[in-house]
Design a protein around this motif. Structure first.
Motif, mmCIF file in Angstrom:
data_model
loop_
_atom_site.group_PDB
_atom_site.id
_atom_site.type_symbol
_atom_site.label_atom_id
_atom_site.label_comp_id
_atom_site.label_asym_id
_atom_site.label_seq_id
_atom_site.Cartn_x
_atom_site.Cartn_y
_atom_site.Cartn_z
ATOM 1 N N VAL A 1 0.827 -1.210 0.000
ATOM 2 C CA VAL A 1 0.000 0.000 0.000
ATOM 3 C C VAL A 1 0.865 1.266 0.000
ATOM 4 O O VAL A 1 0.408 2.336 -0.390
ATOM 5 N N ASP A 2 2.138 1.144 0.395
ATOM 6 C CA ASP A 2 3.040 2.306 0.382
ATOM 7 C C ASP A 2 3.566 2.628 -1.022
ATOM 8 O O ASP A 2 4.462 3.457 -1.171
ATOM 9 N N CYS A 3 3.034 1.961 -2.045
ATOM 10 C CA CYS A 3 3.358 2.203 -3.467
ATOM 11 C C CYS A 3 4.730 1.674 -3.869
ATOM 12 O O CYS A 3 5.178 1.921 -4.998
ATOM 13 N N SER A 4 5.393 0.941 -2.995
ATOM 14 C CA SER A 4 6.734 0.455 -3.325
ATOM 15 C C SER A 4 6.745 -1.053 -3.574
ATOM 16 O O SER A 4 5.909 -1.795 -3.049
ATOM 17 N N LEU A 5 7.711 -1.462 -4.385
ATOM 18 C CA LEU A 5 8.059 -2.872 -4.562
ATOM 19 C C LEU A 5 9.408 -3.090 -3.899
ATOM 20 O O LEU A 5 10.318 -2.257 -4.048
ATOM 21 N N LYS A 6 9.545 -4.210 -3.162
ATOM 22 C CA LYS A 6 10.823 -4.501 -2.517
ATOM 23 C C LYS A 6 11.231 -5.943 -2.802
ATOM 24 O O LYS A 6 10.389 -6.850 -2.785
ATOM 25 N N GLY A 7 12.522 -6.124 -3.053
ATOM 26 C CA GLY A 7 13.073 -7.458 -3.257
ATOM 27 C C GLY A 7 13.718 -7.954 -1.982
ATOM 28 O O GLY A 7 14.382 -7.187 -1.270
ATOM 29 N N TRP A 8 13.536 -9.256 -1.705
ATOM 30 C CA TRP A 8 14.039 -9.840 -0.455
ATOM 31 C C TRP A 8 14.845 -11.092 -0.741
ATOM 32 O O TRP A 8 14.390 -11.980 -1.463
ATOM 33 N N HIS B 1 4.875 3.830 -8.722
ATOM 34 C CA HIS B 1 3.421 3.778 -8.599
ATOM 35 C C HIS B 1 2.943 4.886 -7.654
ATOM 36 O O HIS B 1 3.653 5.269 -6.706
ATOM 37 N N THR B 2 1.721 5.375 -7.902
ATOM 38 C CA THR B 2 1.196 6.477 -7.089
ATOM 39 C C THR B 2 0.067 6.038 -6.157
ATOM 40 O O THR B 2 -0.391 6.832 -5.336
ATOM 41 N N TYR B 3 -0.387 4.790 -6.307
ATOM 42 C CA TYR B 3 -1.337 4.205 -5.357
ATOM 43 C C TYR B 3 -0.883 2.778 -5.042
ATOM 44 O O TYR B 3 0.096 2.292 -5.598
ATOM 45 N N ALA B 4 -1.613 2.139 -4.153
ATOM 46 C CA ALA B 4 -1.246 0.796 -3.688
ATOM 47 C C ALA B 4 -0.991 -0.159 -4.847
ATOM 48 O O ALA B 4 -1.702 -0.159 -5.858
ATOM 49 N N ILE B 5 0.021 -1.007 -4.677
ATOM 50 C CA ILE B 5 0.357 -2.030 -5.675
ATOM 51 C C ILE B 5 -0.473 -3.276 -5.388
ATOM 52 O O ILE B 5 -0.403 -3.836 -4.292
ATOM 53 N N ARG B 6 -1.256 -3.666 -6.365
ATOM 54 C CA ARG B 6 -2.228 -4.744 -6.163
ATOM 55 C C ARG B 6 -1.658 -6.125 -6.464
ATOM 56 O O ARG B 6 -2.034 -7.101 -5.843
ATOM 57 N N ARG B 7 -0.759 -6.210 -7.465
ATOM 58 C CA ARG B 7 -0.184 -7.518 -7.780
ATOM 59 C C ARG B 7 1.171 -7.335 -8.438
ATOM 60 O O ARG B 7 1.384 -6.377 -9.170
ATOM 61 N N VAL B 8 2.063 -8.280 -8.144
ATOM 62 C CA VAL B 8 3.411 -8.237 -8.723
ATOM 63 C C VAL B 8 3.777 -9.647 -9.178
ATOM 64 O O VAL B 8 3.452 -10.632 -8.519
ATOM 65 N N LYS B 9 4.440 -9.737 -10.340
ATOM 66 C CA LYS B 9 4.854 -11.033 -10.888
ATOM 67 C C LYS B 9 6.246 -10.915 -11.509
ATOM 68 O O LYS B 9 6.527 -9.968 -12.250
ATOM 69 N N ILE C 1 13.594 -9.139 -14.461
ATOM 70 C CA ILE C 1 12.437 -8.356 -14.904
ATOM 71 C C ILE C 1 11.187 -8.783 -14.147
ATOM 72 O O ILE C 1 10.959 -9.964 -13.907
ATOM 73 N N LEU C 2 10.388 -7.780 -13.762
ATOM 74 C CA LEU C 2 9.111 -8.073 -13.123
ATOM 75 C C LEU C 2 8.081 -7.042 -13.565
ATOM 76 O O LEU C 2 8.401 -6.012 -14.143
ATOM 77 N N ALA C 3 6.815 -7.380 -13.299
ATOM 78 C CA ALA C 3 5.703 -6.506 -13.667
ATOM 79 C C ALA C 3 4.842 -6.272 -12.442
ATOM 80 O O ALA C 3 4.725 -7.142 -11.574
ATOM 81 N N SER C 4 4.220 -5.098 -12.385
ATOM 82 C CA SER C 4 3.337 -4.773 -11.261
ATOM 83 C C SER C 4 2.125 -4.014 -11.784
ATOM 84 O O SER C 4 2.198 -3.325 -12.801
ATOM 85 N N CYS C 5 1.010 -4.165 -11.077
ATOM 86 C CA CYS C 5 -0.174 -3.370 -11.411
ATOM 87 C C CYS C 5 -0.732 -2.775 -10.126
ATOM 88 O O CYS C 5 -0.487 -3.277 -9.036
ATOM 89 N N SER C 6 -1.520 -1.709 -10.309
ATOM 90 C CA SER C 6 -1.807 -0.858 -9.154
ATOM 91 C C SER C 6 -3.193 -0.229 -9.226
ATOM 92 O O SER C 6 -3.824 -0.164 -10.282
#
Length: 300
Positions: A217-224, A239-247, A255-260
């Motif tokens: 919800v903080d609009c960020s993607l993080k790798g672990w 992203h400017t709003y919550a990230i709903r899914r990442v693949k 490479i990865l994709a995200s939608c928000s």
């Protein structure tokens, strides 16, 4: 990714899509889990879509009496899918047979929000995650859950099997953590305080068994990296709003994709100094579901 060039659209009037998953068997075949009224009321539909010369076509649809929030394809039968619903149940569908579900599992006490079928060979296991703060393990041939995993202190939004390690799955939760579980042991294996916000999605890298990504919800993607969880390996902002899914991409290790909820789909390469590759703005509403084809490189 060549996304904009080959974009096709199909409208499902009155339905909002929550998840899309490419078939592991049939190139261009996609399952979509959808709900009426943003999942707050009304029914749900599982729509199976295909591609032909004319574009995207509806191959079949199945209705359920509550919103459908996620879908996963069977790994041993090209016609079988499992969905999960706002009434806490999981439904097994067979495209080749009836209109109704083959089987319904009703054990979660609140919305079932995530379902995933194991991809490692030699086991047919399904994991589900729910707003009741539990994850459950299922064998589709058995009528009840095999095990319940407790530990999250918030809603579970995402449960994803490791593509590398048999019996290992990850879960993302409103309690701001990413957790790693092993079906052979009842307790949590690893707790990662991933964000200072609700974590809505997670995924495993297809090329590195220790690497996962979270979207929040903080609009960020993080790798672990599971071997050192003190700091993220990468942080992706845009992203400017919550990230709903990442693949993660099935074809590229970085490479990865995200939608928000910002209506966009974004493509990233975390190995690059400027990691944002492309922003796609085809949608005019919350973008909740996302998948990358295993068959056609660059098809999303």
């Amino acid at each position: 990714m060549g996304t904009a060039a080959g974009a096709g659209a199909l409208r499902l009037p009155g339905l909002h899509g929550y998840a899309v998953e490419f078939s592991p068997y049939c190139p261009g075949r996609v399952a979509c889990a959808a709900a009426q009224y943003y999942g707050m009321a009304g029914c749900g539909t599982l729509a199976v879509l295909g591609q032909n010369e004319a574009g995207i076509v509806l191959l079949g649809s199945f209705d359920w009496n509550d919103g459908l929030f996620d879908v996963t394809w069977s790994e041993n039968n090209e016609n079988v899918l499992i969905t999960c619903s706002g009434d806490g149940s999981l439904q097994i569908w067979d495209m080749a047979k009836t209109k109704g579900p083959l089987q319904v599992y009703k054990e979660h006490t609140l919305e079932a929000y995530s379902v995933d079928w194991s991809q490692t060979r030699g086991e047919q296991l399904v994991v589900s995650g729910s707003w009741d703060q539990t994850a459950k393990l299922w064998d589709p041939a058995v009528g009840k859950s095999l095990c319940t995993f407790k530990g999250h202190e918030g809603v579970i939004y995402s449960t994803i099997w490791s593509p590398h390690i048999p019996g290992c799955f990850a879960s993302a939760s409103g309690d701001q953590t990413l957790r790693i579980w092993d079906v052979k042991t009842p307790g949590v294996k690893l707790v990662i305080p991933a964000h200072q916000a609700e974590v809505l999605s997670c995924d495993w890298c297809k090329y590195d068994e220790n690497l996962l990504v979270t979207g929040a919800v903080d609009c960020s993607l993080k790798g672990w990296d599971l071997r050192n969880i003190r700091q993220p390996v990468f942080v992706l902002l845009g992203h400017t709003y919550a990230i709903r899914r990442v693949k993660f991409s099935p074809f590229h290790a970085t490479i990865l994709a995200s939608c928000s909820y910002d209506f966009t789909v974004r493509f990233w390469d975390f190995s690059k100094p400027n990691p944002l590759l492309e922003t796609v703005e085809h949608h005019t509403e919350f973008t909740c579901g996302l998948d990358l084809s295993l068959h056609n490189r660059g098809q999303v």
